[in-house]
Design a protein around this motif. Structure first.
Motif, short mmCIF file in Angstrom:
data_model
loop_
_atom_site.label_atom_id
_atom_site.label_comp_id
_atom_site.label_asym_id
_atom_site.label_seq_id
_atom_site.Cartn_x
_atom_site.Cartn_y
_atom_site.Cartn_z
N HIS A 47 -7.04 11.83 9.09
CA HIS A 47 -7.84 11.14 8.37
C HIS A 47 -7.40 9.58 8.37
O HIS A 47 -7.14 8.91 7.39
CB HIS A 47 -8.26 11.66 6.93
CG HIS A 47 -9.04 12.88 7.28
ND1 HIS A 47 -10.12 13.01 7.53
CD2 HIS A 47 -8.47 14.10 6.50
CE1 HIS A 47 -10.49 14.32 7.49
NE2 HIS A 47 -9.41 15.00 7.02
N ARG A 48 -6.59 9.28 9.52
CA ARG A 48 -5.96 7.88 9.73
C ARG A 48 -6.44 7.19 10.93
O ARG A 48 -6.94 7.87 11.81
CB ARG A 48 -4.41 8.00 9.87
CG ARG A 48 -3.78 8.76 8.64
CD ARG A 48 -3.70 7.75 7.34
NE ARG A 48 -3.26 8.44 6.01
CZ ARG A 48 -4.23 8.54 5.37
NH1 ARG A 48 -5.41 7.85 5.39
NH2 ARG A 48 -4.10 9.15 4.09
N GLN A 52 -3.62 1.98 10.48
CA GLN A 52 -3.07 2.58 9.38
C GLN A 52 -1.57 3.40 9.92
O GLN A 52 -0.61 2.91 9.35
CB GLN A 52 -3.82 3.75 8.66
CG GLN A 52 -4.90 3.08 7.97
CD GLN A 52 -5.95 4.18 7.55
OE1 GLN A 52 -5.95 5.30 7.78
NE2 GLN A 52 -6.78 3.80 6.72
N ALA A 87 -6.54 0.52 2.02
CA ALA A 87 -6.93 2.07 2.29
C ALA A 87 -5.56 2.60 2.02
O ALA A 87 -5.63 3.73 1.43
CB ALA A 87 -7.44 2.23 3.62
N LEU A 88 -4.40 2.27 2.68
CA LEU A 88 -3.09 2.87 2.40
C LEU A 88 -2.61 2.98 1.03
O LEU A 88 -2.24 4.14 0.35
CB LEU A 88 -2.02 2.39 3.36
CG LEU A 88 -2.40 2.49 4.91
CD1 LEU A 88 -1.16 1.77 5.73
CD2 LEU A 88 -2.37 3.92 5.03
N HIS A 91 -4.76 5.59 -1.21
CA HIS A 91 -4.13 7.04 -0.82
C HIS A 91 -2.70 7.14 -1.24
O HIS A 91 -2.07 8.28 -1.25
CB HIS A 91 -4.17 7.31 0.65
CG HIS A 91 -5.56 7.51 1.03
ND1 HIS A 91 -6.44 6.60 1.57
CD2 HIS A 91 -6.55 8.39 0.75
CE1 HIS A 91 -7.51 7.03 2.07
NE2 HIS A 91 -7.71 8.19 1.35
N LEU A 93 0.16 5.66 -0.15
CA LEU A 93 0.77 5.76 1.01
C LEU A 93 1.93 4.49 1.16
O LEU A 93 3.00 4.48 1.61
CB LEU A 93 0.03 5.84 2.35
CG LEU A 93 -0.67 7.11 2.40
CD1 LEU A 93 -1.43 7.15 3.50
CD2 LEU A 93 0.10 8.18 2.35
N LYS A 113 5.18 9.36 -0.01
CA LYS A 113 4.27 10.15 0.36
C LYS A 113 3.66 9.22 1.93
O LYS A 113 3.31 9.98 2.64
CB LYS A 113 2.75 10.14 -0.68
CG LYS A 113 1.51 10.80 -0.16
CD LYS A 113 0.54 10.75 -1.27
CE LYS A 113 -0.84 11.28 -0.74
NZ LYS A 113 -1.70 11.06 -1.75
N GLU A 117 3.55 11.09 5.54
CA GLU A 117 2.47 11.00 6.25
C GLU A 117 2.61 10.53 7.57
O GLU A 117 2.27 10.91 8.71
CB GLU A 117 1.52 9.79 5.62
CG GLU A 117 0.10 9.88 6.23
CD GLU A 117 -1.08 11.12 6.40
OE1 GLU A 117 -1.71 11.19 6.97
OE2 GLU A 117 -0.44 12.03 5.42
#
Length: 160
Positions: A47-48, A52, A87-88, A91, A93, A113, A117
């Motif tokens: 889902h990346r 990203q 977005a990152l 999440h 990240l 995290k 990832e």
């Protein structure tokens, strides 16, 4: 008096004369397009997106980068990078923090995290890299890297 032969670049004036298979920008685009397409399917399972993972990759090597510098290192336009960072960050990240010396400047940091990832994405990136350089020895690789660094220096617009 003897005339000097014209430089190769002076003699070739059209893409047709050069040919696509001899035009380095075309070859570089094809190579990176294929590399990214190979990785895109793998990253979708995580889902990346390519931007990203590219962002996570740069931050895994140089953490605490300004957004402007990150845009240069990732080769992502700032508007796209801003959405990517949103977005990152959403999440968990990455995190963005004001620079200690200038609160108008934001620095981006990889979270634990985010590092995990990226570590999940790295094997696919490394495998694609290895396939790309199959049959290319260390001397050829070193020569290519030297040439690419000279080319980047010739065209770069940023000090980094």
């Amino acid at each position: 008096m003897e005339q000097k032969a014209p430089d190769k670049r002076e003699r070739i004036s059209t893409l047709g004369q050069i040919g696509l298979q001899q035009f380095a920008p075309y070859l570089m685009n094809r190579i990176m397009g294929r590399y990214n397409a190979t990785l895109r399917d793998n990253f979708r399972r995580q889902h990346r997106t390519i931007p990203q993972v590219r962002t996570l990759a740069v931050l895994s090597v140089m953490d605490g980068v300004t957004v402007g510098d990150l845009s240069v290192y990732t080769v992502i336009e700032q508007s796209t990078l801003s959405r990517t960072l949103d977005a990152l960050e959403g999440h968990g990240l990455v995190r963005r923090e004001p620079d200690a010396s200038d609160s108008r400047v934001r620095k981006v940091y990889l979270t634990d995290k985010g590092r995990a990832e990226f570590n999940r994405a790295w094997p696919a990136m490394h495998d694609a890299f290895e396939r790309m350089f199959d049959g290319i020895d260390d001397a050829e690789y070193a020569a290519l890297i030297g040439t690419l660094q000279k080319m980047l220096n010739n065209i770069r617009m940023h000090e980094i």
